[in-house]
Scaffold this motif. Structure first.
Motif, PDB file in Angstrom:
ATOM      1  N   GLN A 121      12.162  49.003  35.999  1.00  0.00           N
ATOM      2  CA  GLN A 121      13.084  48.504  35.444  1.00  0.00           C
ATOM      3  C   GLN A 121      14.056  47.498  36.025  1.00  0.00           C
ATOM      4  O   GLN A 121      14.705  46.287  35.476  1.00  0.00           O
ATOM      5  CB  GLN A 121      13.831  49.773  35.128  1.00  0.00           C
ATOM      6  CG  GLN A 121      15.033  49.642  34.051  1.00  0.00           C
ATOM      7  CD  GLN A 121      14.389  48.990  32.624  1.00  0.00           C
ATOM      8  OE1 GLN A 121      13.482  49.464  32.122  1.00  0.00           O
ATOM      9  NE2 GLN A 121      15.031  47.833  32.123  1.00  0.00           N
ATOM     10  N   GLU A 122      14.178  47.691  37.342  1.00  0.00           N
ATOM     11  CA  GLU A 122      15.065  46.588  37.931  1.00  0.00           C
ATOM     12  C   GLU A 122      14.388  45.322  37.942  1.00  0.00           C
ATOM     13  O   GLU A 122      15.150  44.115  37.991  1.00  0.00           O
ATOM     14  CB  GLU A 122      15.070  47.188  39.447  1.00  0.00           C
ATOM     15  CG  GLU A 122      16.211  48.047  39.866  1.00  0.00           C
ATOM     16  CD  GLU A 122      15.976  48.460  41.238  1.00  0.00           C
ATOM     17  OE1 GLU A 122      16.597  47.773  42.157  1.00  0.00           O
ATOM     18  OE2 GLU A 122      15.222  49.569  41.697  1.00  0.00           O
TER      19      GLU A 122
ATOM     20  N   ARG B 258      12.329  44.165  35.708  1.00  0.00           N
ATOM     21  CA  ARG B 258      12.817  43.707  34.295  1.00  0.00           C
ATOM     22  C   ARG B 258      14.287  43.117  34.192  1.00  0.00           C
ATOM     23  O   ARG B 258      14.330  42.132  33.610  1.00  0.00           O
ATOM     24  CB  ARG B 258      12.341  44.731  33.358  1.00  0.00           C
ATOM     25  CG  ARG B 258      10.810  44.911  33.149  1.00  0.00           C
ATOM     26  CD  ARG B 258      10.437  45.875  31.991  1.00  0.00           C
ATOM     27  NE  ARG B 258       9.012  46.137  32.094  1.00  0.00           N
ATOM     28  CZ  ARG B 258       8.176  45.419  31.616  1.00  0.00           C
ATOM     29  NH1 ARG B 258       8.281  44.333  31.141  1.00  0.00           N
ATOM     30  NH2 ARG B 258       6.895  45.911  31.730  1.00  0.00           N
ATOM     31  N   ASP B 259      15.277  44.100  34.612  1.00  0.00           N
ATOM     32  CA  ASP B 259      16.639  43.415  34.576  1.00  0.00           C
ATOM     33  C   ASP B 259      16.792  42.228  35.391  1.00  0.00           C
ATOM     34  O   ASP B 259      17.718  41.469  35.050  1.00  0.00           O
ATOM     35  CB  ASP B 259      17.382  44.585  35.178  1.00  0.00           C
ATOM     36  CG  ASP B 259      17.296  45.777  34.549  1.00  0.00           C
ATOM     37  OD1 ASP B 259      17.007  45.782  33.187  1.00  0.00           O
ATOM     38  OD2 ASP B 259      17.947  47.041  34.861  1.00  0.00           O
ATOM     39  N   GLU B 260      15.943  42.092  36.221  1.00  0.00           N
ATOM     40  CA  GLU B 260      16.116  40.637  37.219  1.00  0.00           C
ATOM     41  C   GLU B 260      15.403  39.569  36.479  1.00  0.00           C
ATOM     42  O   GLU B 260      15.278  38.435  37.088  1.00  0.00           O
ATOM     43  CB  GLU B 260      15.653  40.713  38.324  1.00  0.00           C
ATOM     44  CG  GLU B 260      16.338  41.626  39.380  1.00  0.00           C
ATOM     45  CD  GLU B 260      15.590  41.817  40.707  1.00  0.00           C
ATOM     46  OE1 GLU B 260      14.558  41.162  41.068  1.00  0.00           O
ATOM     47  OE2 GLU B 260      15.984  42.903  41.307  1.00  0.00           O
ATOM     48  N   GLY B 261      14.929  39.590  35.455  1.00  0.00           N
ATOM     49  CA  GLY B 261      14.104  38.562  34.733  1.00  0.00           C
ATOM     50  C   GLY B 261      12.578  38.558  34.997  1.00  0.00           C
ATOM     51  O   GLY B 261      12.093  37.573  34.574  1.00  0.00           O
TER      52      GLY B 261
ATOM     53  N   GLY C   2      10.209  40.604  33.866  1.00  0.00           N
ATOM     54  CA  GLY C   2       9.347  41.338  32.837  1.00  0.00           C
ATOM     55  C   GLY C   2       8.143  40.568  32.542  1.00  0.00           C
ATOM     56  O   GLY C   2       7.029  41.355  32.723  1.00  0.00           O
TER      57      GLY C   2
END
Ligand code: SAM
Length: 228
Positions: free
Chosen positions: A184-185, A187-190, A192
């Motif tokens: 998730q971290e 993905r949150d940082e772009g 993904g």
């Protein structure tokens, strides 16, 4: 066997321009390294997403590395610009392959703190205990990986073998220069698109999918150390 392989004495002496002619003279070295890249699915998936980022696959098998080489040559020749340059490099100019035993001489290829991503996707499991030393993650090799990764760089591991997942995760957790980072971290940082490619883009990953196997992901961040 790898006795016939030759290795660059140092990253500075490696002919990066031959691997990335469209970036010749740019001084760039790879930022993404796919270790044991197999047939190259990850590199081919990521190359168009990060056209300015150089990527290198390492593969020990002769025929497989030749296949990836030919695949990249063919992809490059499709819609190549007439005059490729670092500004208009054309598709797949940023991706290449080296036939190498990655368990030897990684720092001969990659300068200190040069990588932002290091991939170990579905590595050979080497099930038997006496074969564990052949595994691609070990305390000695982790020291090399920490050396070539930039602080903040990410190690991506994925496998369908639970025992190997536990092995890789435990060794990375115990190594002082790496900290776990959740999917998730990332993905949150772009990141993904990178995580998605890690899950689905490689030939081995597709095989696991066909066989309805599990996929165990473990990612780690190379932390900043006071004395780096
Ligand atoms: N990562 C690819 C994928 O997900 O499809 C390939 C996975 S395959 C199970 C493992 C690959 O690692 C094989 O192609 C093998 O030849 C390669 N390999 C094993 N040991 C290696 C080493 N020491 N150096 C470079 N490649 C290695």
């Amino acid at each position: 066997s790898d006795h016939a392989l030759s290795y660059p004495p140092s990253p500075e002496q490696f002919d990066w321009d031959a691997h990335y002619p469209a970036f010749a003279g740019s001084g760039k070295t790879p930022e993404f390294a796919d270790i044991g890249c197999g047939f190259g699915g990850l590199l081919i998936a990521l190359a168009p997403l990060f056209p300015d980022t150089l990527m290198l696959g390492m593969e020990i098998r002769v025929q497989v590395s030749q296949y990836v080489h030919d695949r990249i040559v063919a992809l490059r020749s499709t819609s190549a610009p007439a005059d490729p340059s670092p500004d208009t490099p054309g598709p797949y100019q940023n991706v290449s392959i080296a036939r190498a035993n990655s368990m030897k001489f990684m720092p001969n290829y990659f300068p200190k703190h040069s990588l932002s991503a290091l991939f170990f996707l579905f590595p050979d499991p080497h099930f038997k205990a006496r074969k564990h030393k052949a595994r691609i993650i070990s305390p000695t090799l982790l020291a090399e990986y920490a050396y070539i990764l930039k602080p903040g760089g990410i190690v991506y591991t994925i496998t369908d073998v639970r025992d190997l997942h536990d092995w890789m995760r435990t060794h990375l957790e115990q190594f002082p220069l790496f900290e776990p980072v959740s999917e998730q971290e990332l993905r949150d940082e772009g990141k993904g698109p990178i995580v998605d490619a890690v899950y689905t883009s490689t030939e081995e990953g597709k095989k696991v999918e066909r066989n309805k196997g599990d996929k165990w992901l473990a990612c780690f961040r190379r932390i900043e150390a006071k004395r780096d």
